[in-house]
Design a protein around this motif. Structure first.
Motif, PDB file in Angstrom:
ATOM      1  N   UNK A 318       0.688  -1.457  -0.222  1.00 36.49           N
ATOM      2  CA  UNK A 318      -0.256  -0.173   0.205  1.00 36.49           C
ATOM      3  C   UNK A 318       0.951   0.757  -0.254  1.00 36.49           C
ATOM      4  N   UNK A 319       1.892   1.355   1.304  1.00 33.78           N
ATOM      5  CA  UNK A 319       3.194   2.355   0.766  1.00 33.78           C
ATOM      6  C   UNK A 319       3.395   2.324  -0.835  1.00 33.78           C
ATOM      7  N   UNK A 320       4.029   1.294  -1.384  1.00 28.73           N
ATOM      8  CA  UNK A 320       4.402   2.089  -2.730  1.00 28.73           C
ATOM      9  C   UNK A 320       3.312   2.510  -3.605  1.00 28.73           C
ATOM     10  N   UNK A 321       1.924   1.402  -3.948  1.00 31.11           N
ATOM     11  CA  UNK A 321       1.540   2.418  -3.986  1.00 31.11           C
ATOM     12  C   UNK A 321       0.857   3.423  -4.405  1.00 31.11           C
ATOM     13  N   UNK A 322       0.780   3.638  -3.110  1.00 32.77           N
ATOM     14  CA  UNK A 322      -0.226   5.173  -2.254  1.00 32.77           C
ATOM     15  C   UNK A 322       1.294   6.255  -2.981  1.00 32.77           C
ATOM     16  N   UNK A 323       2.062   6.260  -3.212  1.00 34.19           N
ATOM     17  CA  UNK A 323       3.530   6.910  -2.731  1.00 34.19           C
ATOM     18  C   UNK A 323       3.598   6.949  -4.413  1.00 34.19           C
ATOM     19  N   UNK A 324       3.622   5.890  -5.906  1.00 33.89           N
ATOM     20  CA  UNK A 324       3.662   6.144  -6.845  1.00 33.89           C
ATOM     21  C   UNK A 324       2.497   6.714  -7.654  1.00 33.89           C
ATOM     22  N   UNK A 325       0.850   6.682  -6.919  1.00 31.80           N
ATOM     23  CA  UNK A 325      -0.790   7.134  -7.081  1.00 31.80           C
ATOM     24  C   UNK A 325       0.313   9.169  -7.166  1.00 31.80           C
ATOM     25  N   UNK A 326       0.528   9.067  -5.769  1.00 32.12           N
ATOM     26  CA  UNK A 326       0.613  10.365  -5.658  1.00 32.12           C
ATOM     27  C   UNK A 326       2.079  11.526  -6.176  1.00 32.12           C
ATOM     28  N   UNK A 327       2.818  10.841  -7.073  1.00 37.25           N
ATOM     29  CA  UNK A 327       4.019  11.110  -7.867  1.00 37.25           C
ATOM     30  C   UNK A 327       3.231  11.952  -9.117  1.00 37.25           C
ATOM     31  N   UNK A 328       3.719  13.048  -9.966  1.00 41.06           N
ATOM     32  CA  UNK A 328       3.206  13.307 -11.405  1.00 41.06           C
ATOM     33  C   UNK A 328       4.100  12.319 -12.342  1.00 41.06           C
ATOM     34  N   UNK A 329       4.088  13.011 -13.184  1.00 42.94           N
ATOM     35  CA  UNK A 329       4.777  12.059 -14.983  1.00 42.94           C
ATOM     36  C   UNK A 329       5.553  12.457 -14.902  1.00 42.94           C
ATOM     37  N   UNK A 330       6.263  13.727 -14.554  1.00 42.51           N
ATOM     38  CA  UNK A 330       8.113  13.950 -14.369  1.00 42.51           C
ATOM     39  C   UNK A 330       8.144  14.777 -12.719  1.00 42.51           C
TER      40      UNK A 330
END
Length: 399
Positions: A318-330
């Motif tokens: 969940x931590x990995x997924x949420x961090x990836x979700x909150x990141x921008x395209x760049x």
């Protein structure tokens, strides 16, 4: 213990109770020998009848005097000895000791299913503790069955021996009483010889003619020798009667010991062996329950471990997924780095272009210089060819 052995033991219980319930009379036979002159009519007739068996002129009659009474006793004794020789008899006490040793050799420490096998047991491929215990239990059970069958066989033989000893006791007692009659008859015959027969023979010797006195004297001597033989025979019968009297309590003692042993064997078969088997069966059942409880515990531990591991994995994922979700395209850092790299690239390109331009300008000036030098050199070379050049007059004079 097998059902057949248990049934036989129950059937034998009635026989054991019958034998052990019989109180054996005290072996206290009459020790006094009644002389002929003191005996009643019936006893006197028996003594007289045995006196009639003696023939003082027959040595065999004296030697075998009283032996007929022992014939029936010998028949009973020989039958018992033959029965002992023909049957495979081992001491019943050994069977009891064997079954006790078998139970004692059953190590309860082998029941510990948590005990780890040693490297030596693993090397030899020995079974796990509980499997080894189960195999040992089956071996002990078969040994108990075999010993109980042996004990049952000993019990039957002892019961038969007790009844045979009753017969032997009765015959021995009859032989003891019969010896008293023969001893009384022998003593009466000796008294008759001393008081009547020998004095009469002495009188015959004295009254015989001289040529017959030698023969009569030999007859008297033979009669006296027969009388001494009879006296020795009566003495042997007295010794035999004494030994017979001593054997009577011995027979009763053996019977009492056999009865005690029969009682012990039957109690072992009916009560002790089933109790042992029950305890062993309980031990196996308890250990199987412990093994099942351990399996349930292991399953529960595994379930808890899976739940804990899954919860941790869920948290990490969940931590990995949420961090990836909150990141921008760049990432802004990546954009800044790319912009800096682009500016640096442009600056480097301008610098390289300026440097190239300067190098070209320098090269062009150098080319112009080289071109002027080349032109001057060519012009100088042309003047030398016409002799008007700067080298005129410098030629080498002719020789």
């Amino acid at each position: 213990m097998s059902d057949t052995t248990r049934r036989k033991a129950q059937e034998t219980l009635a026989m054991v109770e019958e034998v052990t319930g019989t109180i054996l009379p005290d072996p206290n036979p009459a020790t006094a020998i009644v002389p002929l002159d003191q005996a009643d009519a019936g006893l006197g007739a028996e003594i007289t009848r045995r006196m009639a068996e003696l023939d003082m002129s027959d040595t065999n009659s004296i030697v075998s005097f009283g032996s007929r009474a022992q014939a029936e006793l010998q028949t009973i004794s020989q039958a018992m000895l033959t029965d002992v020789r023909n049957k495979d008899v081992g001491p019943a006490g050994d069977s009891l000791r064997n079954i006790v040793s078998t139970i004692r050799g059953f190590s309860v420490s082998e029941l510990d299913v948590r005990r780890e096998r040693s490297w030596w047991e693993k090397l030899l491929g020995r079974a796990a503790p509980f499997a080894q215990f189960t195999a040992r239990f089956e071996k002990v059970q078969s040994q108990i069955d075999k010993v109980t069958e042996d004990l049952l066989g000993h019990e039957h033989k002892l019961l038969k021996d007790i009844k045979s000893l009753d017969m032997l006791y009765d015959k021995t007692l009859a032989f003891y009483d019969e010896l008293a009659l023969y001893i009384a008859a022998g003593e009466a015959k000796i008294a008759e010889l001393d008081s009547t027969t020998i004095p009469a023979k002495e009188a015959q010797v004295q009254a015989a003619p001289e040529n017959d006195q030698v023969i009569k004297a030999q007859e008297l001597r033979d009669l006296r020798a027969a009388r001494d033989d009879l006296e020795r025979r009566v003495h042997d019968l007295k010794l035999t009667r004494q030994v017979t009297m001593q054997s009577l309590p011995s027979i009763r003692l053996v019977q009492e010991n056999d009865k005690s042993l029969v009682t012990k064997i039957n109690s072992t078969l009916v009560n002790t062996v089933p109790l042992w088997e029950t305890q062993l069966a309980q031990a196996v059942t308890i250990q199987r329950s412990a093994e099942a409880a351990r399996a349930v515990r292991d399953a529960n531990d595994l379930t808890n471990e899976l739940l804990t591991a899954n919860a941790k994995n869920l948290r990490d994922s969940n931590k990995i997924i949420r961090e990836e979700m909150e990141r921008g395209v760049f990432d802004i850092e990546a954009v800044k780095q790319a912009n800096a790299d682009l500016i640096a690239t442009i600056n480097e390109s301008l610098q390289i272009a300026d440097e190239g331009k300067a190098r070209r300008a320098a090269a062009e000036a150098e080319l112009k210089k080289m071109e002027a030098e080349l032109r001057d050199t060519l012009a100088s070379a042309k003047a030398r060819k016409t002799g008007l050049g700067d080298t005129a007059g410098t030629a080498v004079p002719r020789a």
